[in-house]
Design an enzyme around this catalytic site. Structure first.
Site, PDB file in Angstrom:
ATOM      1  N   ARG A 132      -4.594  -5.698 -10.942  1.00  0.00           N
ATOM      2  CA  ARG A 132      -3.417  -5.085 -11.564  1.00  0.00           C
ATOM      3  C   ARG A 132      -2.546  -6.268 -11.947  1.00  0.00           C
ATOM      4  O   ARG A 132      -3.040  -7.162 -12.617  1.00  0.00           O
ATOM      5  CB  ARG A 132      -2.761  -4.111 -10.550  1.00  0.00           C
ATOM      6  CG  ARG A 132      -1.819  -3.132 -11.175  1.00  0.00           C
ATOM      7  CD  ARG A 132      -1.413  -2.020 -10.219  1.00  0.00           C
ATOM      8  NE  ARG A 132      -0.690  -2.471  -9.026  1.00  0.00           N
ATOM      9  CZ  ARG A 132      -0.214  -1.682  -8.073  1.00  0.00           C
ATOM     10  NH1 ARG A 132      -0.372  -0.388  -8.163  1.00  0.00           N
ATOM     11  NH2 ARG A 132       0.426  -2.174  -7.035  1.00  0.00           N
ATOM     12  N   ARG A 217       5.581  -5.156   4.046  1.00  0.00           N
ATOM     13  CA  ARG A 217       6.056  -4.143   3.082  1.00  0.00           C
ATOM     14  C   ARG A 217       5.591  -2.770   3.578  1.00  0.00           C
ATOM     15  O   ARG A 217       4.421  -2.589   3.912  1.00  0.00           O
ATOM     16  CB  ARG A 217       5.444  -4.381   1.690  1.00  0.00           C
ATOM     17  CG  ARG A 217       5.723  -5.740   1.102  1.00  0.00           C
ATOM     18  CD  ARG A 217       5.390  -5.791  -0.394  1.00  0.00           C
ATOM     19  NE  ARG A 217       4.040  -5.436  -0.747  1.00  0.00           N
ATOM     20  CZ  ARG A 217       3.017  -6.276  -0.799  1.00  0.00           C
ATOM     21  NH1 ARG A 217       3.184  -7.551  -0.491  1.00  0.00           N
ATOM     22  NH2 ARG A 217       1.818  -5.857  -1.150  1.00  0.00           N
TER      23      ARG A 217
HETATM   24  C1  LIG Z   1       3.130  -3.893  -4.342  1.00  0.00           C
HETATM   25  C2  LIG Z   1       3.327  -2.781  -3.356  1.00  0.00           C
HETATM   26  N1  LIG Z   1       3.597  -3.084  -2.082  1.00  0.00           N
HETATM   27  C3  LIG Z   1       3.793  -2.134  -1.145  1.00  0.00           C
HETATM   28  C4  LIG Z   1       3.729  -0.800  -1.465  1.00  0.00           C
HETATM   29  C5  LIG Z   1       3.967   0.215  -0.383  1.00  0.00           C
HETATM   30  O1  LIG Z   1       2.811   0.911  -0.116  1.00  0.00           O
HETATM   31  P1  LIG Z   1       2.782   2.056   1.003  1.00  0.00           P
HETATM   32  O2  LIG Z   1       3.632   3.153   0.491  1.00  0.00           O
HETATM   33  O3  LIG Z   1       1.357   2.404   1.095  1.00  0.00           O
HETATM   34  O4  LIG Z   1       3.325   1.458   2.249  1.00  0.00           O
HETATM   35  C6  LIG Z   1       3.434  -0.433  -2.776  1.00  0.00           C
HETATM   36  C7  LIG Z   1       3.329   0.980  -3.111  1.00  0.00           C
HETATM   37  O5  LIG Z   1       2.590   1.451  -3.912  1.00  0.00           O
HETATM   38  C8  LIG Z   1       3.233  -1.447  -3.758  1.00  0.00           C
HETATM   39  O6  LIG Z   1       2.967  -1.135  -5.030  1.00  0.00           O
END
Ligand SMILES: Cc1ncc(COP(=O)(O)O)c(C=O)c1O
Length: 370
Positions: A132, A217
């Protein structure tokens, strides 16, 4: 005002953060509040996260970052989308961190730094296999090499994103992790260490502790749902959103009555049909009608026929609800519990689609457990 209502339980959000911290230990969390905090309301959610000590946030667009700044939220915010030069100055002035994810970002950054005399904070995004946004290994090494010649340039962060961290088979995720490690080692050999190194998402919180680095994150888990039905669910999270709809009409119909568009639902005996004022225009998942139900006073009742744009029908059998009462569409509350995880599984949708869809005429109310 009649219509759907999303009660956002901020106390549960904070409890979920405590549960996630039990899992990740002392590593700080980055609260992912993009897409209006997955439909929960970005400003209120961010403030609640600040209350429990989260001080780094992520959104997808610069406009989402502006919304938080306008609400006087001052903590650093990382914008995940491909950064645009017209936002560089604002990023410096507003402490908005940007994504360095393509080789041709660098000349634009260089000319901005030269003319403005300061650099936004960038997080270099390595593509380890998601295909991506992100730099390939060689492109990223090249960016690091060139970055040494750009005075003032700040690449404070390095990150990547998993494509299969929430799957039962973690083979590819481990390969992505290996590629990330290899890059960090190369950066290290060039004398470059990042203030922020981050790779986890919710799936990785549960499955890949080796990817916590120094910032985790997290999105879906803190909203109280699981990223898929393949992850371990041994973490005590609770649904933050309680999605409710009002009953606006109730009537008895005889056996053999077709209900809603296409007449695909036909009553088997005399029954009570209630009309719920919530439709797919509000984010209610239309495919759920095939197997779906709502909760009313602790009991499940079947959705009768296709969900319409603004309303849908429920077969209450011999129960006689009153117009003005409400049903639980998903979440947990006085009417019982029905998780988005269950709806996702039965409709072939995902918890992400279900939560971020909630909008339209939905009113958000914030509850704090008091
Ligand atoms: C780059 C990135 N990091 C972290 C996340 C958080 O993911 P999650 O909701 O699975 O914790 C997302 C969500 O799509 C994301 O696009």
């Amino acid at each position: 005002m009649m219509g759907p209502k999303a009660i956002i339980h901020l106390d549960r959000l904070r409890d979920n953060i405590r549960a996630i911290r039990q899992r990740v230990g002392k590593t700080p969390l980055m609260g992912v509040v993009k897409a209006n905090a997955y439909g929960h309301g970005a400003v209120a959610v961010t403030r609640a996260l600040q209350d429990v000590g989260i001080s780094f946030f992520a959104v997808f667009t610069i406009e989402e970052a502006r919304e938080l700044r306008a609400a006087n939220i001052q903590d650093p915010i990382l914008v995940f989308s491909h950064s645009q030069p017209e936002n560089f100055q604002e990023a410096v002035e507003s402490n908005i961190h940007l994504n360095l994810c393509a080789p041709d970002d660098l000349p634009k950054i260089q000319s901005f730094c030269a003319s403005y005399g300061a650099s936004p904070v960038f997080h270099l995004k390595l593509d380890t296999g998601m295909t991506r946004l992100g730099l390939s290994f060689e492109e990223a090494v090249d960016v690091l090499r060139q970055s040494k010649t750009i005075p003032g340039l700040r690449i404070d962060g390095c990150y990547s994103h998993y494509s299969t961290a929430d799957e039962g088979d973690l083979h590819y995720a481990h390969e992505q992790h290996r590629r990330f490690e290899e890059f960090l080692a190369r950066a290290d050999s060039m004398g470059i260490r990042f203030a922020y190194t981050h790779f986890s998402n919710s799936g990785a919180v549960l499955n890949l502790p080796e990817s916590y680095y120094n910032l985790v994150r997290v999105g879906m888990l803190m909203y109280g749902a699981f990223p898929s039905d393949e992850v371990p669910t041994d973490i005590p999270i609770q649904p933050v959103m309680e999605f409710r709809g009002p009953i606006v009409s109730v009537r008895r119909v005889s056996a053999g009555t077709p209900v809603s568009y296409g007449g695909v639902y036909v009553t088997k005996q005399e029954t009570t049909i209630g009309v719920i004022q919530t439709g797919f225009a509000d984010g209610f998942p239309r495919p759920w009608y095939e197997q779906g139900h709502v909760m009313y006073k602790g009991q499940p009742y079947r959705i009768a026929g296709r969900v319409c744009m603004d309303q849908f029908m429920v077969d209450f059998g011999d129960t006689r609800p009153l117009p003005g009462e409400e049903v639980l569409l998903f979440g947990e509350g006085a009417d019982g519990r029905l998780t988005v995880d269950e709806i996702a599984k039965k409709t072939g949708m995902t918890t992400y689609m279900l939560l971020t869809a909630i909008g339209g005429r939905t009113r958000r109310e914030f509850a704090d457990g008091n």
